[in-house]
Scaffold this motif. Structure first.
Motif, short mmCIF file in Angstrom:
data_model
loop_
_atom_site.label_atom_id
_atom_site.label_comp_id
_atom_site.label_asym_id
_atom_site.label_seq_id
_atom_site.Cartn_x
_atom_site.Cartn_y
_atom_site.Cartn_z
N GLU A 5 59.23 34.23 28.50
CA GLU A 5 60.13 33.58 29.44
C GLU A 5 61.20 32.79 28.69
OE1 GLU A 5 55.87 33.18 31.18
OE2 GLU A 5 56.87 32.92 29.24
N GLY A 8 64.43 27.90 30.89
CA GLY A 8 64.04 26.61 31.42
C GLY A 8 64.86 25.49 30.79
N LEU A 19 65.96 31.72 35.24
CA LEU A 19 64.88 32.08 34.33
C LEU A 19 64.91 33.58 34.07
CD1 LEU A 19 61.90 29.99 35.75
CD2 LEU A 19 63.67 29.31 34.14
N TRP A 34 56.70 35.34 39.48
CA TRP A 34 56.89 34.05 38.82
C TRP A 34 55.92 33.06 39.45
CZ3 TRP A 34 59.69 33.05 34.60
CH2 TRP A 34 60.70 33.94 34.25
N TYR A 91 56.92 27.22 34.33
CA TYR A 91 57.08 28.47 35.05
C TYR A 91 56.62 29.63 34.18
CZ TYR A 91 59.60 26.17 38.80
OH TYR A 91 59.93 25.36 39.88
N THR A 115 57.77 28.55 30.55
CA THR A 115 58.98 27.81 30.20
C THR A 115 59.06 26.57 31.09
OG1 THR A 115 61.39 27.98 29.87
CG2 THR A 115 60.48 29.12 31.79
N VAL A 117 60.54 23.59 33.25
CA VAL A 117 61.67 23.23 34.10
C VAL A 117 61.46 21.79 34.55
CG1 VAL A 117 62.84 23.62 36.30
CG2 VAL A 117 62.12 25.57 34.88
#
Length: 121
Positions: A5, A8, A19, A34, A91, A115, A117
């Motif tokens: 991924e 982010g 993303l 996701w 995520y 990743t 966020v």
């Protein structure tokens, strides 16, 4: 299949992020999803997309997030608009091991490392 991924970061409330999930192998016949996990909470499905492009979303992100895929590039995306502090989480991208239509988020599926966020108020 290995998943990575990206995209982010830190964004203010009301902002947007996109993303990306890059797969090392073909995802053409796999349902993709996701997921996210906020601190102290269980991992939850945010959005899913079948191999044919049908999508579904968690109620909390409907109208704000859009999942898409490019099978020619073995990539899945999620455009996130109107971000809220409640969207803060790690995520994860997931690929179904067996199904073109259903992603169950089981340990047997393929997972990326996630990743972060962070949405500030």
């Amino acid at each position: 299949v290995q998943l990575v991924e990206s995209g982010g970061g830190l964004v203010q409330a009301g902002g947007s992020l996109r993303l990306s999930c890059t797969a090392s192998g073909s995802i053409r016949l796999r349902a993709m999803g996701w997921y996210r996990q906020a601190p102290g909470k269980q991992r939850e499905l945010v959005a899913a997309i079948t191999s044919g492009g049908d999508t579904n979303y968690a109620d909390s992100v409907k109208g704000r997030f859009t999942i898409s895929r490019d099978n020619t590039k073995n990539m899945v995306y999620m455009q996130m608009n109107s971000l809220e502090p409640e969207d803060t989480a790690v995520y994860y991208c997931a690929a179904s091991r067996l199904s073109p239509t259903v992603i169950r988020g089981s340990p047997g599926d393929y997972w990326g490392q996630g990743t972060h966020v962070t949405v500030s108020s």
